[in-house]
Every structure is written in C-alpha cells, then in structure tokens.
Design an enzyme around this catalytic site. Structure first.
Site, PDB file in Angstrom:
ATOM      1  N   TYR A   1       0.817  -1.219   0.000  1.00 16.67           N
ATOM      2  CA  TYR A   1       0.000   0.000   0.000  1.00 16.67           C
ATOM      3  C   TYR A   1       0.851   1.269   0.000  1.00 16.67           C
ATOM      4  O   TYR A   1       0.388   2.319   0.452  1.00 16.67           O
ATOM      5  CB  TYR A   1      -0.951  -0.009   1.205  1.00 16.67           C
ATOM      6  CG  TYR A   1      -2.164  -0.896   1.015  1.00 16.67           C
ATOM      7  CD1 TYR A   1      -3.043  -0.706  -0.056  1.00 16.67           C
ATOM      8  CD2 TYR A   1      -2.456  -1.909   1.925  1.00 16.67           C
ATOM      9  CE1 TYR A   1      -4.159  -1.515  -0.224  1.00 16.67           C
ATOM     10  CE2 TYR A   1      -3.582  -2.725   1.760  1.00 16.67           C
ATOM     11  CZ  TYR A   1      -4.432  -2.512   0.684  1.00 16.67           C
ATOM     12  OH  TYR A   1      -5.552  -3.301   0.517  1.00 16.67           O
TER      13      TYR A   1
ATOM     14  N   ASN B   1     -13.955  -3.375   2.879  1.00 17.70           N
ATOM     15  CA  ASN B   1     -14.543  -3.628   1.551  1.00 17.70           C
ATOM     16  C   ASN B   1     -14.101  -4.955   0.929  1.00 17.70           C
ATOM     17  O   ASN B   1     -14.156  -5.138  -0.288  1.00 17.70           O
ATOM     18  CB  ASN B   1     -14.302  -2.434   0.623  1.00 17.70           C
ATOM     19  CG  ASN B   1     -12.832  -2.165   0.397  1.00 17.70           C
ATOM     20  OD1 ASN B   1     -11.968  -2.912   0.878  1.00 17.70           O
ATOM     21  ND2 ASN B   1     -12.529  -1.123  -0.351  1.00 17.70           N
TER      22      ASN B   1
HETATM   23  P1  IDP Z   1      -9.107   0.116  -4.037  1.00 19.04           P
HETATM   24  O1  IDP Z   1      -8.944  -0.977  -3.003  1.00 19.04           O
HETATM   25  O2  IDP Z   1     -10.494   0.150  -4.601  1.00 19.04           O
HETATM   26  O3  IDP Z   1      -8.038   0.102  -5.085  1.00 19.04           O
HETATM   27  P2  IDP Z   1      -7.685   2.408  -2.911  1.00 19.04           P
HETATM   28  O4  IDP Z   1      -8.046   3.814  -3.145  1.00 19.04           O
HETATM   29  O5  IDP Z   1      -6.471   1.868  -3.600  1.00 19.04           O
HETATM   30  O6  IDP Z   1      -8.971   1.505  -3.246  1.00 19.04           O
HETATM   31  O7  IDP Z   1      -7.527   2.207  -1.352  1.00 19.04           O
HETATM   32  C1  IDP Z   1      -6.957   1.025  -0.836  1.00 19.04           C
HETATM   33  C2  IDP Z   1      -7.794   0.548   0.311  1.00 19.04           C
HETATM   34  O8  IDP Z   1      -7.673   1.477   1.382  1.00 19.04           O
HETATM   35  C3  IDP Z   1      -9.284   0.473   0.061  1.00 19.04           C
HETATM   36  O9  IDP Z   1      -9.679  -0.747  -0.563  1.00 19.04           O
HETATM   37  C4  IDP Z   1      -9.850   0.583   1.454  1.00 19.04           C
HETATM   38  O10 IDP Z   1      -9.766  -0.662   2.130  1.00 19.04           O
HETATM   39  C5  IDP Z   1      -8.883   1.557   2.103  1.00 19.04           C
HETATM   40  N1  IDP Z   1      -9.395   2.925   2.005  1.00 19.04           N
HETATM   41  C6  IDP Z   1      -9.339   3.752   0.945  1.00 19.04           C
HETATM   42  N2  IDP Z   1      -9.914   4.925   1.214  1.00 19.04           N
HETATM   43  C7  IDP Z   1     -10.344   4.842   2.483  1.00 19.04           C
HETATM   44  C8  IDP Z   1     -11.045   5.738   3.332  1.00 19.04           C
HETATM   45  O11 IDP Z   1     -11.365   6.879   2.981  1.00 19.04           O
HETATM   46  N3  IDP Z   1     -11.329   5.278   4.592  1.00 19.04           N
HETATM   47  C9  IDP Z   1     -10.986   4.035   5.019  1.00 19.04           C
HETATM   48  N4  IDP Z   1     -10.327   3.170   4.251  1.00 19.04           N
HETATM   49  C10 IDP Z   1     -10.015   3.560   2.985  1.00 19.04           C
END
Ligand code: IDP
Ligand code: MG
Length: 149
Positions: free
Chosen positions: A49, A112
């Site tokens: 990450y 998610n």
């Molecule tokens: P993605 O998993 O759909 O590619 P990314 O923007 O790459 O999304 O973010 C990585 C992971 O970080 C997300 O799947 C989620 O678990 C977590 N995440 C992203 N944005 C947030 C937020 O605003 N609050 C809490 N967790 C977040």
C-alpha cells in the site's frame, strides 16, 4: 492475456466470504494461476500500500490488513485487471453497484472485502510482492477438461 493480484482481506476471511468472492471471479471467466493463505506483516503491507502512505486512513489500513490471515491470489484472463476491478465494484461500497462483490456484500470503505490491482503496472509489481514467477501456474499444457482419451 493479463494477470492481476487479488487479496481476500481479513473481513472477508472472518465473514466466511472467501469462497463466494473466488467463485464470482471464476464464474466471470478469470482463472486462478496462483493462490496462498498468509498473514501479512507490516513490512509487506507498507510495500503493497506504498501509494497510500501519508493518507489519513493509512495507519488503520495497515493495522487492519495485518490483523488476521488473508488469501492472496493471481487471476489470469483477457483484460483481467479491469474485469476484476469491475466485478469488485467501487472502493466505497456505498457507491459500488449492486451485482458487484462490494456492492452486494459490504457497507464500509475500510471493510470492503477485497483488493484488486488498479493497472497492469501495479499488477506486475504487486504479484511480485506475493509470488515468485515459478509459483504461477500455466494452463497451456493442461489436458482437455471435457474429453477423456
Ligand atoms: P481500491 O482498493 O479500490 O483500489 P484504494 O483507493 O487503492 O482503493 O484504497 C486502498 C484501500 O484502502 C481500500 O480498498 C480501502 O480498504 C482503504 N481505504 C481507501 N480509502 C479509504 C477511506 O477513505 N477510509 C478508510 N479506508 C479507505
Ligand atoms: Mg488500490
């Protein structure tokens, strides 16, 4: 033919949704070419990450992804990166379309269920973090699954 990295995150493992998620990606037409259950440590989580370092959710994300075992898998297929992302749905489950993994099975961005590489470059980098090339299977010389000779 593309490859993409999929992670079945701790929430999906704890909720018993690994099979459901894998089944959806398989039914879509993607093929498993590598798979392993593992417990990510902080160093691996930071690498995976790295693009999110400094963001407000980063510490919580690291803590969560390292909190219990996950399944890492490589799925292969035509346009695998885009196809997997589409089947997973938007990052925020509230915006993920019904019919997608996140849209059907989750309600919170931080829970998610699943990760999918967001580009071919990211996929190559992420796959290398979890698997050696020799651990990635090729179906090229497989026998015909429909015909007994
Ligand atoms: P993605 O998993 O759909 O590619 P990314 O923007 O790459 O999304 O973010 C990585 C992971 O970080 C997300 O799947 C989620 O678990 C977590 N995440 C992203 N944005 C947030 C937020 O605003 N609050 C809490 N967790 C977040
Ligand atoms: Mg991402």
């Amino acid at each position: 033919m593309e490859r993409t990295l999929v992670l079945i995150k701790p929430d999906a493992m704890q909720r018993g949704l690994a099979g459901e998620i894998i089944a959806r990606l398989e039914r879509r037409g993607l093929r498993i070419v590598a798979m392993r259950m593992l417990h990510m440590d902080e160093a691996l989580a930071r690498q995976h990450y790295a693009a999110h370092e400094g963001k407000a959710f980063f510490p919580g994300l690291l803590q969560f992804i390292t909190s219990s075992p996950i399944i890492a898998a490589v799925f292969e297929g035509k346009n695998a990166v885009e196809i997997a992302r589409q089947s997973m749905g938007a990052t925020n489950p509230a915006q993920a379309a019904p019919g997608t993994i996140r849209g059907d099975l989750s309600i919170d961005t931080g829970r998610n269920l699943v990760h999918g590489s967001d580009s071919l470059e990211a996929a190559e980098k992420e796959i290398r973090l979890f698997f050696q090339e020799g651990e990635i299977f090729s179906y090229e010389r497989s026998i015909d699954p429909w015909v007994f000779e």
